[in-house]
Design an enzyme around this catalytic site. Structure first.
Site, PDB file in Angstrom:
ATOM      1  N   HIS A  19       0.840  -1.196   0.000  1.00  0.00           N
ATOM      2  CA  HIS A  19       0.000   0.000   0.000  1.00  0.00           C
ATOM      3  C   HIS A  19       0.875   1.245   0.000  1.00  0.00           C
ATOM      4  O   HIS A  19       2.109   1.145  -0.021  1.00  0.00           O
ATOM      5  CB  HIS A  19      -1.002  -0.012   1.163  1.00  0.00           C
ATOM      6  CG  HIS A  19      -0.371  -0.152   2.528  1.00  0.00           C
ATOM      7  ND1 HIS A  19       0.557   0.730   3.016  1.00  0.00           N
ATOM      8  CD2 HIS A  19      -0.551  -1.068   3.508  1.00  0.00           C
ATOM      9  CE1 HIS A  19       0.900   0.373   4.240  1.00  0.00           C
ATOM     10  NE2 HIS A  19       0.258  -0.729   4.562  1.00  0.00           N
ATOM     11  N   HIS A  22       3.882   1.517   2.477  1.00  0.00           N
ATOM     12  CA  HIS A  22       5.092   0.793   2.060  1.00  0.00           C
ATOM     13  C   HIS A  22       5.777   1.534   0.913  1.00  0.00           C
ATOM     14  O   HIS A  22       7.002   1.634   0.857  1.00  0.00           O
ATOM     15  CB  HIS A  22       4.749  -0.621   1.565  1.00  0.00           C
ATOM     16  CG  HIS A  22       3.962  -1.444   2.540  1.00  0.00           C
ATOM     17  ND1 HIS A  22       2.783  -2.058   2.209  1.00  0.00           N
ATOM     18  CD2 HIS A  22       4.185  -1.742   3.842  1.00  0.00           C
ATOM     19  CE1 HIS A  22       2.318  -2.710   3.256  1.00  0.00           C
ATOM     20  NE2 HIS A  22       3.145  -2.532   4.258  1.00  0.00           N
ATOM     21  N   CYS A 127      -1.369 -14.338  24.513  1.00  0.00           N
ATOM     22  CA  CYS A 127      -2.431 -14.156  23.515  1.00  0.00           C
ATOM     23  C   CYS A 127      -1.936 -14.760  22.209  1.00  0.00           C
ATOM     24  O   CYS A 127      -0.916 -14.330  21.672  1.00  0.00           O
ATOM     25  CB  CYS A 127      -2.768 -12.678  23.314  1.00  0.00           C
ATOM     26  SG  CYS A 127      -3.846 -12.433  21.878  1.00  0.00           S
ATOM     27  N   CYS A 130      -1.788 -12.315  19.212  1.00  0.00           N
ATOM     28  CA  CYS A 130      -0.656 -11.375  19.229  1.00  0.00           C
ATOM     29  C   CYS A 130       0.676 -12.097  19.137  1.00  0.00           C
ATOM     30  O   CYS A 130       1.695 -11.473  18.833  1.00  0.00           O
ATOM     31  CB  CYS A 130      -0.584 -10.602  20.544  1.00  0.00           C
ATOM     32  SG  CYS A 130      -1.928  -9.520  20.882  1.00  0.00           S
ATOM     33  N   CYS A 144      -7.123 -10.113  26.404  1.00  0.00           N
ATOM     34  CA  CYS A 144      -6.067  -9.418  25.667  1.00  0.00           C
ATOM     35  C   CYS A 144      -6.531  -7.999  25.336  1.00  0.00           C
ATOM     36  O   CYS A 144      -7.639  -7.820  24.827  1.00  0.00           O
ATOM     37  CB  CYS A 144      -5.759 -10.179  24.372  1.00  0.00           C
ATOM     38  SG  CYS A 144      -4.862  -9.166  23.165  1.00  0.00           S
ATOM     39  N   HIS A 147      -7.031  -7.884  21.272  1.00  0.00           N
ATOM     40  CA  HIS A 147      -8.004  -8.766  20.613  1.00  0.00           C
ATOM     41  C   HIS A 147      -9.260  -9.021  21.441  1.00  0.00           C
ATOM     42  O   HIS A 147     -10.200  -9.652  20.966  1.00  0.00           O
ATOM     43  CB  HIS A 147      -7.333 -10.091  20.237  1.00  0.00           C
ATOM     44  CG  HIS A 147      -6.248  -9.919  19.217  1.00  0.00           C
ATOM     45  ND1 HIS A 147      -4.926  -9.735  19.548  1.00  0.00           N
ATOM     46  CD2 HIS A 147      -6.322  -9.828  17.860  1.00  0.00           C
ATOM     47  CE1 HIS A 147      -4.218  -9.574  18.446  1.00  0.00           C
ATOM     48  NE2 HIS A 147      -5.033  -9.612  17.409  1.00  0.00           N
ATOM     49  N   LYS A 294      -4.888   7.679  11.969  1.00  0.00           N
ATOM     50  CA  LYS A 294      -3.884   6.700  11.589  1.00  0.00           C
ATOM     51  C   LYS A 294      -4.581   5.724  10.638  1.00  0.00           C
ATOM     52  O   LYS A 294      -5.641   5.212  10.932  1.00  0.00           O
ATOM     53  CB  LYS A 294      -3.376   5.942  12.806  1.00  0.00           C
ATOM     54  CG  LYS A 294      -2.325   4.934  12.400  1.00  0.00           C
ATOM     55  CD  LYS A 294      -1.813   4.164  13.580  1.00  0.00           C
ATOM     56  CE  LYS A 294      -0.810   3.102  13.138  1.00  0.00           C
ATOM     57  NZ  LYS A 294      -1.127   2.397  11.909  1.00  0.00           N
ATOM     58  N   LYS A 297      -5.121  -0.801   8.278  1.00  0.00           N
ATOM     59  CA  LYS A 297      -4.665  -1.586   7.130  1.00  0.00           C
ATOM     60  C   LYS A 297      -5.704  -1.568   6.024  1.00  0.00           C
ATOM     61  O   LYS A 297      -5.385  -1.474   4.856  1.00  0.00           O
ATOM     62  CB  LYS A 297      -4.360  -3.018   7.553  1.00  0.00           C
ATOM     63  CG  LYS A 297      -3.082  -3.043   8.364  1.00  0.00           C
ATOM     64  CD  LYS A 297      -2.340  -4.330   8.261  1.00  0.00           C
ATOM     65  CE  LYS A 297      -0.881  -4.080   8.639  1.00  0.00           C
ATOM     66  NZ  LYS A 297      -0.210  -5.214   9.209  1.00  0.00           N
TER      67      LYS A 297
END
Ligand code: ME8
Length: 505
Positions: A19, A22, A127, A130, A144, A147, A294, A297
């Site tokens: 993306h 990167h 976890c 993670c 967690c 999650h 932010k 993804k």
């Protein structure tokens, strides 16, 4: 023997598609590599993919293929993205390659021989999502914190790297190498981590199989960061060619702030342990944000490099991220901002200079470009701009380098507007004005080549120069190099203006 310059990007996880985040790091590293090549240095530019670990193992299982096949498929997407963006990497490292296994084995043995690796029984709340341990106080209602799923009580034997031994040596390294982490704000951040106290970290897992086995205990595989960071050694010949390695090392790393701790704290300590010099520099940049948030993804994935390239062209894409996002702080990305900058800097400022000059040369000089005035004021400005750009590229500040370069374009446009050669009769005055403007275009072709390589080459072609600015190098950047007497071509706009979304006119 020219100086060597070995520059790297992080190796990207094959769990994600490439993306614009990167692409930002990779385009920056590419432009920096191109600048150093043009400066006559011996450059090696490495990028690649990070292919081991549990997440890859699981993605592969979900898709019913082997981890190797999965890694191959997704790694290829990065290679394709970099081909599209005209990335000039000299090598592409994949952590699943045999040469990388050799390097990881070698550095592990070296750290162990130095007494810095120890087997410990580890017990804690784990976890699985993670792949990490939590303390009781970090949990949120017993779950967690990331999650929100129950953690498991786990007991595992792990090899540990004794990072805590390196606190003083790292502080001393920072003290004696103030340029190690750049920009300065990021250096302070890294020093803060070290001063806050360093914990030994686990470098192996018995619960997974997808990785490089620990050489003296193959029931363990090397855990992701120890494996991943070592790619920079592999890519320089560590473990396969000592002479190569001595030539290229130490490296200049470019990376995002998310992985500062690994590169600026763990990595130099690992290298010290193995008897290898720490990196020359770590240049750490901020995040691209969308609408001040932010980017998650998923948001990022919606902005694939290819989509923007379709609208702005490869050089339009490269220019935007290099110029618009200063290297260091976070920055906002917006499509509207990209259109505005493209139109202002590329279509208007640079594009207009080229089309104006070629049009007036056709009308007033029979299409043959005159030579510049050796004593021109623009020559004095060029020397200043060159120094500013060179310093900025050397310090990995492409936006400042391009700002300086574009100030020269602005000055040439202002000079033309003042002189108005299109209103003059053909003669020495027109020749002087156009010769100076052509010389600015020639020099801008050189200074901008690291950012917009094919457009810079096209500028040179149109003003009649038979070579490519990237190949000519920075030696040619002194005022007075445009010989005159060359045929200047009146072509289509180099950067057509963009109206609404995707509407290049
Ligand atoms: O961390 N803005 O890989 P990764 C700017 N495999 N840059 C961004 C960005 C954003 N929003 N998002 C990602 C890994 N990046 C490890 C690295 S290295 C030994 C191992 C860029 O695929 C930035 O350079 O998650 C960041 O450091 C990198 O992508 C993380 O890529």
């Amino acid at each position: 023997m020219p100086d060597s310059y070995y520059v790297t990007t992080p190796i990207y996880y094959v769990t994600d598609a490439p993306h614009i985040g990167h692409a930002y790091t990779t385009v920056t590293a590419d432009a920096v590599a191109r600048w150093h090549r043009m400066a006559g240095e011996d450059v090696r530019f490495l990028t690649g993919t990070d292919e081991h670990g549990l997440k890859v193992q699981r993605s592969a299982e979900e898709h019913g293929v082997t981890p190797q096949e999965w890694a191959e498929r997704t790694s290829r997407r990065y290679e394709e993205a970099w081909e599209l963006l005209d990335i000039s990497n000299d090598d592409f490292i994949r952590t699943t390659e045999p040469r990388h296994h050799t390097a990881v084995t070698k550095i592990l043995e070296a750290c162990r021989a130095n007494g810095d690796i120890e087997l410990r029984r580890y017990e804690g709340l784990y976890c699985v999502s993670c792949e990490g341990y939590y303390t009781e106080s970090e949990l949120v209602e017993g779950n967690c914190p990331i999650h929100h799923r129950p953690v498991e009580h786990m007991e595992e034997e792990n090899y540990f790297f004794l990072l805590s031994r390196y606190e003083d040596r790292l502080l001393e390294w920072y003290e004696t190498h103030p340029e190690f982490v750049r920009p300065r704000s990021r250096r302070n951040e890294a020093l803060g981590f070290i001063r806050g106290g360093l914990q030994d970290f686990s470098i192996s897992r018995t619960s997974i199989t997808w990785g490089v086995p620990i050489p003296w205990d193959p029931s363990h595989v090397t855990y992701v960061w120890f494996d991943a960071l070592t790619n920079y050694l592999t890519g320089a010949g560590y473990g396969s060619d000592d002479e190569e390695f001595a030539h290229w090392w130490p490296a200049v790393h470019l990376l995002g702030k998310d992985i500062l701790r690994f590169h600026c704290v763990y990595w130099p300590a690992m290298l010290m342990s193995a008897g290898i010099e720490p990196p020359r520099n770590a240049y750490v940049h901020g995040f691209l944000l969308v609408g001040g948030e932010k980017m998650s993804k998923t948001t990022l994935n919606q902005i694939a490099p290819a989509d923007l390239v379709a609208d702005f062209g490869v050089d339009g894409f490269r220019y935007h991220f290099l110029r618009n996002q200063p290297f260091g702080p976070d920055g906002d990305f917006s499509y509207e901002g990209m259109v505005a900058r493209y139109n202002a800097d590329l279509a208007n400022n640079l594009g207009n200079l080229l089309s104006r000059v070629s049009t007036v040369v056709a009308r007033k000089c029979g299409g043959v470009g005159p030579a510049p005035d050796p004593g021109s004021e623009l020559g004095v400005l060029t020397a200043e701009v060159f120094d500013r750009a060179a310093n900025a590229w050397a310090d990995v500040q492409p936006s400042a380098a391009l700002e300086a370069t574009w100030s020269l374009i602005g000055a040439a446009n202002a000079m033309l507007e003042k002189a108005e050669p299109w209103k003059m009769e053909p003669g020495p005055e027109v020749d002087r004005v156009l010769g100076d403007a052509l010389e600015v275009l020639r020099i801008v072709g050189l200074l901008a080549a690291p950012a917009i390589p094919s457009s810079a080459a096209e500028i040179w072609r149109r003003i009649g120069l038979g070579s490519d600015p990237s190949a000519a190098g920075l030696e040619a950047a002194g005022w007075g190099g445009y010989p005159g007497g060359l045929e200047v071509e009146k072509g289509k706009p180099l950067f057509p203006r963009i109206g609404g979304r995707g509407n290049r006119s």
